[in-house]
Design an enzyme around this catalytic site. Structure first.
Site, PDB file in Angstrom:
ATOM      1  N   SER A   9      -3.612 -29.013 -21.494  1.00 24.90           N
ATOM      2  CA  SER A   9      -4.433 -30.220 -21.684  1.00 24.90           C
ATOM      3  C   SER A   9      -3.989 -31.091 -23.070  1.00 24.90           C
ATOM      4  O   SER A   9      -4.368 -32.176 -23.213  1.00 24.90           O
ATOM      5  CB  SER A   9      -5.860 -29.836 -22.109  1.00 24.90           C
ATOM      6  OG  SER A   9      -6.095 -29.128 -23.186  1.00 24.90           O
ATOM      7  N   SER A 140       6.977 -18.616 -27.958  1.00 30.33           N
ATOM      8  CA  SER A 140       6.951 -18.009 -29.264  1.00 30.33           C
ATOM      9  C   SER A 140       6.916 -19.177 -30.198  1.00 30.33           C
ATOM     10  O   SER A 140       6.269 -20.235 -30.270  1.00 30.33           O
ATOM     11  CB  SER A 140       8.208 -17.055 -29.147  1.00 30.33           C
ATOM     12  OG  SER A 140       7.934 -16.252 -30.612  1.00 30.33           O
ATOM     13  N   TYR A 154      -1.313 -16.315 -37.287  1.00 27.65           N
ATOM     14  CA  TYR A 154      -0.613 -16.764 -36.208  1.00 27.65           C
ATOM     15  C   TYR A 154       0.831 -15.969 -36.286  1.00 27.65           C
ATOM     16  O   TYR A 154       1.279 -15.736 -35.129  1.00 27.65           O
ATOM     17  CB  TYR A 154      -0.435 -18.459 -36.455  1.00 27.65           C
ATOM     18  CG  TYR A 154       0.474 -18.896 -35.441  1.00 27.65           C
ATOM     19  CD1 TYR A 154      -0.128 -19.288 -34.245  1.00 27.65           C
ATOM     20  CD2 TYR A 154       1.736 -19.366 -35.893  1.00 27.65           C
ATOM     21  CE1 TYR A 154       0.605 -19.925 -33.421  1.00 27.65           C
ATOM     22  CE2 TYR A 154       2.541 -20.122 -34.851  1.00 27.65           C
ATOM     23  CZ  TYR A 154       1.777 -20.314 -33.536  1.00 27.65           C
ATOM     24  OH  TYR A 154       2.720 -20.773 -32.755  1.00 27.65           O
ATOM     25  N   LYS A 158       2.673 -14.017 -33.100  1.00 30.81           N
ATOM     26  CA  LYS A 158       3.907 -14.443 -32.431  1.00 30.81           C
ATOM     27  C   LYS A 158       5.023 -13.536 -32.691  1.00 30.81           C
ATOM     28  O   LYS A 158       6.009 -13.251 -31.808  1.00 30.81           O
ATOM     29  CB  LYS A 158       4.558 -15.982 -33.312  1.00 30.81           C
ATOM     30  CG  LYS A 158       3.598 -16.989 -32.742  1.00 30.81           C
ATOM     31  CD  LYS A 158       3.590 -17.048 -31.316  1.00 30.81           C
ATOM     32  CE  LYS A 158       2.722 -18.392 -30.687  1.00 30.81           C
ATOM     33  NZ  LYS A 158       2.733 -18.510 -29.154  1.00 30.81           N
ATOM     34  N   THR A 189       2.546 -32.906 -32.988  1.00 37.43           N
ATOM     35  CA  THR A 189       1.465 -32.441 -31.954  1.00 37.43           C
ATOM     36  C   THR A 189       0.087 -32.213 -32.444  1.00 37.43           C
ATOM     37  O   THR A 189      -0.072 -32.428 -33.774  1.00 37.43           O
ATOM     38  CB  THR A 189       1.699 -31.227 -31.144  1.00 37.43           C
ATOM     39  OG1 THR A 189       1.617 -29.857 -31.864  1.00 37.43           O
ATOM     40  CG2 THR A 189       3.365 -31.158 -30.753  1.00 37.43           C
TER      41      THR A 189
END
Length: 288
Positions: A9, A140, A154, A158, A189
């Site tokens: 999305s 990753s 986070y 990863k 982003t």
């Protein structure tokens, strides 16, 4: 070729879906909230697909829900006979003082970023192993190799994705299945805007005058980071991996124009040699 991608999305997922459609692939773009908060993204992808040579199918899929995964996979197999490529892109993050993230937040982020990857791989692998062919690309991060402060939760997920992917890479090479990963660096982003900070406010406030120290590394939540590059190199790298011959794909592809793979490339090279030496010494019958 039929490609299934999660988290379509927004961000890398949406851009990768568009890039694959331009290349002419059949894309099963999955997301949560297809009929609600992702409805606009669905409509934008449908409009985009009309001007490409690819074929788009959009469906609901929540990587944290096994029933949702099963329903989506069954729906795909009602349309096509096989899934050639799985792209595990869905992911969430969190920055801030790591101590101030309660267990509930750790559980949620691991559920999406790690357990979701395992669920998706288990969903497609029986068919891939039967055909002795297939490609799985896990997203990753450079934070799966190098560590930045105030991103412990986070980073931990990863690092887990790195280990999980590499284990699968060795195991499934014997079945003609490539399992590889892409390590993006920082890109412009919406990822940072949708991730949350720590929920334990009392613990957070105990840091006193240092409470906002994470902003010195990551910037304020509402800061416009114009210095970040456009994310198109990430889907471009994914397409390159898809088009490579089976068995010839590198286990790791770093895409980091912002830092020029500083640190990540050195660790990757050192780790690869160490794994190759280990495999030779132990006489593993797998591809490293």
């Amino acid at each position: 070729m039929n490609i299934l991608i999660t988290g379509s999305s927004s961000g890398f997922g949406k851009l990768t879906t568009e890039t694959l459609l331009v290349e002419g692939y059949t894309v099963f773009a999955t997301m949560i909230g297809v009929a609600t908060f992702s409805k606009k993204a669905k409509e934008e992808l449908q409009t985009f697909a009309q001007n490409t040579k690819g074929h788009l199918h959009i469906m609901e899929l929540d990587v944290t829900n096994q029933d949702s995964i099963n329903n989506a996979i069954n729906e795909i197999y009602n349309i096509v006979d096989q899934i050639d490529v799985l792209i595990n892109n869905a992911g969430i993050g969190g920055t801030g003082w790591t101590e101030a993230f309660p267990e509930s937040q750790f559980t949620k982020i691991f559920d999406v970023n790690v357990f979701g990857v395992q669920r998706m791989m288990r969903a497609v692998l029986p068919q891939m192993r039967k055909r002795k062919e297939g490609l799985i690309i896990n997203l990753s991060s450079i934070q799966g190799r190098v560590v930045f402060p105030y991103s412990g939760i986070y980073t931990a997920t990863k690092f887990a994705v790195e280990g999980l992917t590499e284990s699968y890479h060795y195991e499934l090479s014997q079945f003609g299945i490539d399992v590889v990963m892409v390590q993006p660096g920082g890109f412009k982003t919406n990822f940072e805007s949708v991730q949350s900070g720590p929920h334990d406010q009392e613990r957070l406030e105990s840091y006193g005058e240092l409470i906002n120290a994470p902003d010195e590394v990551w910037g304020a939540p509402d800061e416009d980071k114009d210095f970040l590059p456009h994310p198109q190199p990430v889907p471009d790298a994914i397409v390159q991996l898809i088009e490579m011959p089976n068995g010839k794909r590198p286990i790791r592809t770093t895409v980091d124009p912002l830092l020029n793979s500083l640190g990540t490339a050195a660790i990757n090279e050192t780790a690869l040699k160490a794994q190759q030496d280990l495999a030779t010494h132990l006489e593993w019958k797998v591809t490293v």
